[in-house]
Enzyme design. Sequence first.
Site, PDB file in Angstrom:
ATOM      1  N   ARG A   1      40.095 -11.172  22.055  1.00 60.64           N
ATOM      2  CA  ARG A   1      40.075  -9.786  21.573  1.00 60.64           C
ATOM      3  C   ARG A   1      38.755  -9.537  20.884  1.00 60.64           C
ATOM      4  O   ARG A   1      38.237 -10.423  20.184  1.00 60.64           O
ATOM      5  CB  ARG A   1      41.180  -9.543  20.548  1.00 60.64           C
ATOM      6  CG  ARG A   1      42.571  -9.679  21.073  1.00 60.64           C
ATOM      7  CD  ARG A   1      42.994  -8.446  21.852  1.00 60.64           C
ATOM      8  NE  ARG A   1      44.311  -8.639  22.433  1.00 60.64           N
ATOM      9  CZ  ARG A   1      44.792  -7.921  23.426  1.00 60.64           C
ATOM     10  NH1 ARG A   1      44.079  -6.955  23.964  1.00 60.64           N
ATOM     11  NH2 ARG A   1      45.988  -8.153  23.900  1.00 60.64           N
ATOM     12  N   ILE A   2      38.249  -8.337  21.049  1.00 61.19           N
ATOM     13  CA  ILE A   2      37.038  -7.956  20.320  1.00 61.19           C
ATOM     14  C   ILE A   2      37.468  -7.473  18.936  1.00 61.19           C
ATOM     15  O   ILE A   2      38.368  -6.638  18.814  1.00 61.19           O
ATOM     16  CB  ILE A   2      36.282  -6.856  21.082  1.00 61.19           C
ATOM     17  CG1 ILE A   2      35.758  -7.440  22.409  1.00 61.19           C
ATOM     18  CG2 ILE A   2      35.143  -6.303  20.244  1.00 61.19           C
ATOM     19  CD1 ILE A   2      35.150  -6.421  23.337  1.00 61.19           C
ATOM     20  N   LEU A   3      36.843  -8.036  17.915  1.00 61.50           N
ATOM     21  CA  LEU A   3      37.185  -7.656  16.535  1.00 61.50           C
ATOM     22  C   LEU A   3      36.148  -6.674  16.004  1.00 61.50           C
ATOM     23  O   LEU A   3      34.993  -6.673  16.426  1.00 61.50           O
ATOM     24  CB  LEU A   3      37.260  -8.911  15.665  1.00 61.50           C
ATOM     25  CG  LEU A   3      38.442  -9.830  16.029  1.00 61.50           C
ATOM     26  CD1 LEU A   3      38.282 -11.199  15.382  1.00 61.50           C
ATOM     27  CD2 LEU A   3      39.773  -9.195  15.641  1.00 61.50           C
TER      28      LEU A   3
ATOM     29  N   THR B   1      32.493 -19.793  19.675  1.00 59.55           N
ATOM     30  CA  THR B   1      31.888 -20.608  20.723  1.00 59.55           C
ATOM     31  C   THR B   1      31.852 -19.787  21.995  1.00 59.55           C
ATOM     32  O   THR B   1      32.815 -19.086  22.314  1.00 59.55           O
ATOM     33  CB  THR B   1      32.653 -21.928  20.950  1.00 59.55           C
ATOM     34  OG1 THR B   1      32.060 -22.620  22.061  1.00 59.55           O
ATOM     35  CG2 THR B   1      34.130 -21.721  21.225  1.00 59.55           C
ATOM     36  N   HIS B   2      30.738 -19.882  22.701  1.00 55.96           N
ATOM     37  CA  HIS B   2      30.570 -19.090  23.929  1.00 55.96           C
ATOM     38  C   HIS B   2      30.140 -20.027  25.058  1.00 55.96           C
ATOM     39  O   HIS B   2      29.234 -20.847  24.871  1.00 55.96           O
ATOM     40  CB  HIS B   2      29.508 -18.003  23.696  1.00 55.96           C
ATOM     41  CG  HIS B   2      29.354 -17.093  24.868  1.00 55.96           C
ATOM     42  ND1 HIS B   2      30.278 -16.112  25.177  1.00 55.96           N
ATOM     43  CD2 HIS B   2      28.414 -17.036  25.851  1.00 55.96           C
ATOM     44  CE1 HIS B   2      29.895 -15.492  26.283  1.00 55.96           C
ATOM     45  NE2 HIS B   2      28.774 -16.030  26.705  1.00 55.96           N
TER      46      HIS B   2
ATOM     47  N   ASP C   1      29.046 -11.285  21.176  1.00 53.23           N
ATOM     48  CA  ASP C   1      28.201 -12.397  21.623  1.00 53.23           C
ATOM     49  C   ASP C   1      26.752 -12.262  21.170  1.00 53.23           C
ATOM     50  O   ASP C   1      25.818 -12.686  21.861  1.00 53.23           O
ATOM     51  CB  ASP C   1      28.295 -12.589  23.152  1.00 53.23           C
ATOM     52  CG  ASP C   1      29.709 -12.977  23.585  1.00 53.23           C
ATOM     53  OD1 ASP C   1      30.421 -13.603  22.775  1.00 53.23           O
ATOM     54  OD2 ASP C   1      30.098 -12.651  24.713  1.00 53.23           O
TER      55      ASP C   1
HETATM   56  C1  GRF Z   1      36.221 -21.545  26.032  1.00 47.39           C
HETATM   57  O1  GRF Z   1      35.330 -22.012  27.017  1.00 47.39           O
HETATM   58  C2  GRF Z   1      35.596 -20.436  25.213  1.00 47.39           C
HETATM   59  O2  GRF Z   1      34.250 -20.610  24.956  1.00 47.39           O
HETATM   60  C3  GRF Z   1      35.812 -19.253  26.128  1.00 47.39           C
HETATM   61  O3  GRF Z   1      37.094 -19.456  26.713  1.00 47.39           O
HETATM   62  C4  GRF Z   1      37.417 -20.846  26.677  1.00 47.39           C
HETATM   63  C5  GRF Z   1      38.670 -20.965  25.850  1.00 47.39           C
HETATM   64  O4  GRF Z   1      39.218 -22.228  25.954  1.00 47.39           O
HETATM   65  N1  GRF Z   1      35.704 -18.024  25.410  1.00 47.39           N
HETATM   66  P1  GRF Z   1      40.356 -22.735  24.943  1.00 47.39           P
HETATM   67  O5  GRF Z   1      41.377 -21.609  24.784  1.00 47.39           O
HETATM   68  O6  GRF Z   1      39.711 -23.109  23.657  1.00 47.39           O
HETATM   69  O7  GRF Z   1      40.951 -23.909  25.666  1.00 47.39           O
END
Ligand code: GRF
Length: 181
Positions: free
Chosen positions: A82-84, A99-100, A136
Site C-alpha cells: 500500500r502507498i502510505l 526494501t525495493h 520509492d
Molecule cells: C520483496 O522483494 C520486496 O522488495 C517487494 O516485494 C517482495 C516482498 O516479499 N516489494 P516478502 O513479502 O517480503 O516475501
Amino acid sequence: MSRIGGLASGGGGNLEAILAAGLPVAVVVVDRPCRATELAEAAGVPWELVEWGGDRVDFTHRVVDSLENHGVELVAMAGFMRILEKPIFDAFPGRVLNTHPALLPSFRGAHAVEDALAAGVKVTGVTIHVAVAEVDAGPIIAQEAVPVLDGDTADTLHERIKAVEHRLYPDTIKRFMETGR
Ligand code: GRF
C-alpha cells in the site's frame, strides 16, 4: 534499541528475515490476511490487521495509530503493498525504511523485477532506503547488485533478489539503529 513496527502484505519473507535476525519487533501490521501474521505469532510478536478502506490518508492514520499504540520508534516496510501518505512520515520522520527489488532510482514502482527484465539490464539488485511521501524515493542507505542471468524469468530473478534482501535488509536495519545511517 528501537522498537520496530513491521508492515507486511504478502509472502512475509523479509519480515521472517527481520524476526530471525532477532531485531526488536514490537508489532506487525498487515493490511490483509497473510503469512506475516503466522510469522508474528510464531515469534510471540503481536500483530494487527488494518483494513484498507479506500482513503489513503485515513488508512495511513489508522496504521500510525496501531504503530504508536505499540510504542514503535522505527518502521520497516517489508513487502507492504500500500502507498502510505504524509501522516506516517510526520509521525516517524526519517524513520520509515523500505526494501525495493531494484537499484533505485531505476525501476521504481510495484513491477520493478519485470521492468528490469523488460529493459534488458544485465545487473539489477536491492535498495534499502528511507521512505518518503514520494514512492520509492528517499535517501538510499544500502544497495547490492544482483546479476540478470540468461534465461531468467521474473520469478527466478526475484528469488535471487529476495535472497539478497533477506540478508541486506536486517543487516541494514541493525546498522541504521546503531548509527542512524
Ligand atoms: C520483496 O522483494 C520486496 O522488495 C517487494 O516485494 C517482495 C516482498 O516479499 N516489494 P516478502 O513479502 O517480503 O516475501
